[in-house]
Design an enzyme around this catalytic site. Structure first.
Site, PDB file in Angstrom:
ATOM      1  CE1 TYR A 170      -3.524  -2.483  -0.258  1.00  0.00           C
ATOM      2  CE2 TYR A 170      -2.423  -3.346   1.581  1.00  0.00           C
ATOM      3  CZ  TYR A 170      -3.753  -3.273   1.162  1.00  0.00           C
ATOM      4  OH  TYR A 170      -4.667  -4.615   0.938  1.00  0.00           O
ATOM      5  NE  ARG A 320      -4.405 -16.863   6.923  1.00  0.00           N
ATOM      6  CZ  ARG A 320      -3.112 -17.110   5.545  1.00  0.00           C
ATOM      7  NH1 ARG A 320      -3.751 -18.007   4.853  1.00  0.00           N
ATOM      8  NH2 ARG A 320      -2.554 -16.828   6.226  1.00  0.00           N
TER       9      ARG A 320
HETATM   10  C1  LIG Z   1      -9.888 -11.403   4.352  1.00  0.00           C
HETATM   11  C2  LIG Z   1      -8.490 -11.082   5.337  1.00  0.00           C
HETATM   12  C3  LIG Z   1      -8.571  -9.453   5.611  1.00  0.00           C
HETATM   13  C4  LIG Z   1      -7.701  -8.380   6.024  1.00  0.00           C
HETATM   14  N1  LIG Z   1      -7.214  -7.711   5.528  1.00  0.00           N
HETATM   15  C5  LIG Z   1      -5.596  -6.774   6.093  1.00  0.00           C
HETATM   16  C6  LIG Z   1      -6.073  -5.293   6.821  1.00  0.00           C
HETATM   17  O1  LIG Z   1      -6.788  -4.335   7.076  1.00  0.00           O
HETATM   18  N2  LIG Z   1      -4.432  -4.877   6.552  1.00  0.00           N
HETATM   19  C7  LIG Z   1      -3.287  -5.568   7.474  1.00  0.00           C
HETATM   20  O2  LIG Z   1      -2.572  -4.762   7.444  1.00  0.00           O
HETATM   21  N3  LIG Z   1      -3.800  -7.010   6.923  1.00  0.00           N
HETATM   22  C8  LIG Z   1      -4.561  -7.646   6.156  1.00  0.00           C
HETATM   23  N4  LIG Z   1      -4.779  -8.695   6.303  1.00  0.00           N
HETATM   24  C9  LIG Z   1      -3.547  -9.421   6.648  1.00  0.00           C
HETATM   25  C10 LIG Z   1      -4.008 -10.120   7.707  1.00  0.00           C
HETATM   26  O3  LIG Z   1      -3.422  -9.354   8.900  1.00  0.00           O
HETATM   27  C11 LIG Z   1      -1.940 -10.904   8.226  1.00  0.00           C
HETATM   28  O4  LIG Z   1      -1.347  -9.879   7.463  1.00  0.00           O
HETATM   29  C12 LIG Z   1      -2.133 -12.777   7.519  1.00  0.00           C
HETATM   30  O5  LIG Z   1      -3.384 -12.972   7.132  1.00  0.00           O
HETATM   31  C13 LIG Z   1      -1.032 -13.706   7.739  1.00  0.00           C
HETATM   32  O6  LIG Z   1      -2.139 -13.524   9.047  1.00  0.00           O
HETATM   33  P1  LIG Z   1      -2.478 -15.183   9.376  1.00  0.00           P
HETATM   34  O7  LIG Z   1      -1.920 -16.614   8.852  1.00  0.00           O
HETATM   35  O8  LIG Z   1      -2.578 -14.811  11.124  1.00  0.00           O
HETATM   36  O9  LIG Z   1      -4.032 -15.217   8.453  1.00  0.00           O
HETATM   37  C14 LIG Z   1      -6.060  -9.849   6.005  1.00  0.00           C
HETATM   38  C15 LIG Z   1      -6.332 -10.973   5.913  1.00  0.00           C
HETATM   39  C16 LIG Z   1      -7.418 -11.506   5.672  1.00  0.00           C
HETATM   40  C17 LIG Z   1      -7.729 -13.030   5.095  1.00  0.00           C
END
Ligand SMILES: Cc1cc2nc3c(=O)[nH]c(=O)nc-3n(C[C@H](O)[C@H](O)[C@H](O)COP(=O)(O)O)c2cc1C
Length: 365
Positions: A170, A320
């Protein structure tokens, strides 16, 4: 040694534990960025479910920065009152909540914003919906100020802090990237110049919210793109953020263009695949004295404890797993320490585009 599940202070924030709900776009606001009922209920359930801190989904600081639909807005004073109600509800459950502030830059979407995306340079990149317009110095000044004002609104709305989104391709992350940032003025070229926009944003935010308010940054440790922003750049960025008075850094990695190494990797089905940014977090942590967090593929309490014991990170963020199980931390605390039920299929993204916002599509029932 204390456990990551014990009370802890991360920077200036006193938290019930070191587990953070990483920013997750929810698709639960109206088209102007005001929260719908579902968003407050979701945050309440996360607070009740035991996470130490909730970071909101990305909140746009200016309409031109909108990307996915129905995200949070922090671009207008009209949103202070509805968000004040929301933070009050989270606090009433004993939770803590920080607002993530962002601008989509070249990844912004005209379908959401109605405006042409702008970016450090007018380059065509695979993750951009259209070729963005190169920002003028006036655009830069304007957006730096927009970040500052948005932080002031978040503070007035009762958020416990703000997190600047400096990751995932971003706007802030585009300025850091030699691939997205081809400027030949003082904002492009050597890393000291590519860091300038982020440093100016950090300063504007600080001057708006004062010296005591928690300001965090989510930062990529690597974009995983050929000729792109690297760990070496990230270490410089982290040092700059510490000098600018940032309280904590959450380390992520990748952009939507990074192939299998996107921020939310698929198929995390073994402990070996967990914590896929651990090495990046460790390197950033070695470079700074402020707390450093890790996000990406955390699924098991034993892995979290191991990373904590090794001193590779100070806090542990998940996105997630908490969509599927908002009560995951409570479950682990109650003695059921089996890994998160999330199968990392990323179906939650497409579900979020439908009425009602994100949900786990793999969970039965
Ligand atoms: C549905 C969804 C929406 C996300 N929205 C954002 C967001 O708004 N800002 C951000 O920094 N990361 C966003 N992410 C990334 C997550 O914060 C995180 O970095 C990534 O999913 C890996 O972590 P996890 O394995 O615990 O899901 C999003 C991820 C998912 C799945």
């Amino acid at each position: 040694m204390a456990s990551p599940f014990d009370r802890a202070a991360i920077g200036r924030l006193e938290l019930a534990n070191r587990i953070v709900r990483s920013a997750t776009w929810e698709g639960m606001c109206d088209e102007k960025g005001a929260p719908r009922e579902g968003l407050a209920s979701l945050y309440e359930s996360l607070a009740e479910g035991g996470v130490g801190l909730v970071v909101t989904g990305y909140a746009f600081v200016h309409e031109g920065g909108m990307q996915l639909p129905n995200g949070l807005g922090m671009h207008s004073d009209a949103l202070i009152a509805p968000f004040k109600e929301l933070t009050g509800r989270v606090h009433a459950k004993g939770g803590r909540i920080v607002a993530q502030l962002f601008h989509g830059g070249g990844q912004a979407n005209r379908k959401s914003s109605g405006l042409s995306p702008i970016a450090p340079s007018a380059v065509s990149l695979p993750q951009y919906p259209e070729v963005p317009v190169e920002m003028t110095r006036e655009d830069i000044r304007h957006l730096v100020a927009s970040f500052g004002r948005a932080a002031g609104r978040a503070k007035n709305a009762g958020f416990d802090g703000v997190q600047l989104h400096g990751a995932h391709g971003y706007l802030i992350s585009q300025f850091l990237s030699p691939q997205a940032n081809r400027r030949i003025d003082e904002y492009g070229g050597a890393i000291v110049n590519r860091l300038r926009f982020m440093a100016e944003v950090a300063r504007a935010v600080r001057s708006e919210v004062g010296g005591e308010y928690p300001v965090w940054v989510k930062l990529n440790g690597d974009d995983f793109l050929p000729g792109g922003y690297s760990l070496e750049d990230a270490v410089e960025a982290a040092r700059t953020l510490e000098r600018e008075g940032i309280d904590a850094i959450e380390v992520s990695g990748g952009t939507p263009a990074s192939g299998e190494r996107t921020p939310a990797r698929a198929g995390i089905d073994s402990t070996e695949k967990e914590a896929y940014h651990r090495g990046l977090a460790r390197a950033v942590k070695r470079a700074v004295g402020i707390p450093v967090g890790l996000v990406g593929g955390l699924r098991s309490p034993s892995v979290i404890e191991d990373i904590h014991r090794a001193g590779d990170a100070d806090f542990f963020s998940m996105a997630r797993p908490l969509i599927r199980e908002p009560g995951l931390v409570k479950r682990w605390a109650s003695g059921d320490r089996s890994r998160a039920a999330c199968i990392s299929c990323n179906g939650c993204f497409s579900a979020g585009l439908k009425e009602g916002g994100i949900r786990c599509v793999a969970a039965r029932g």
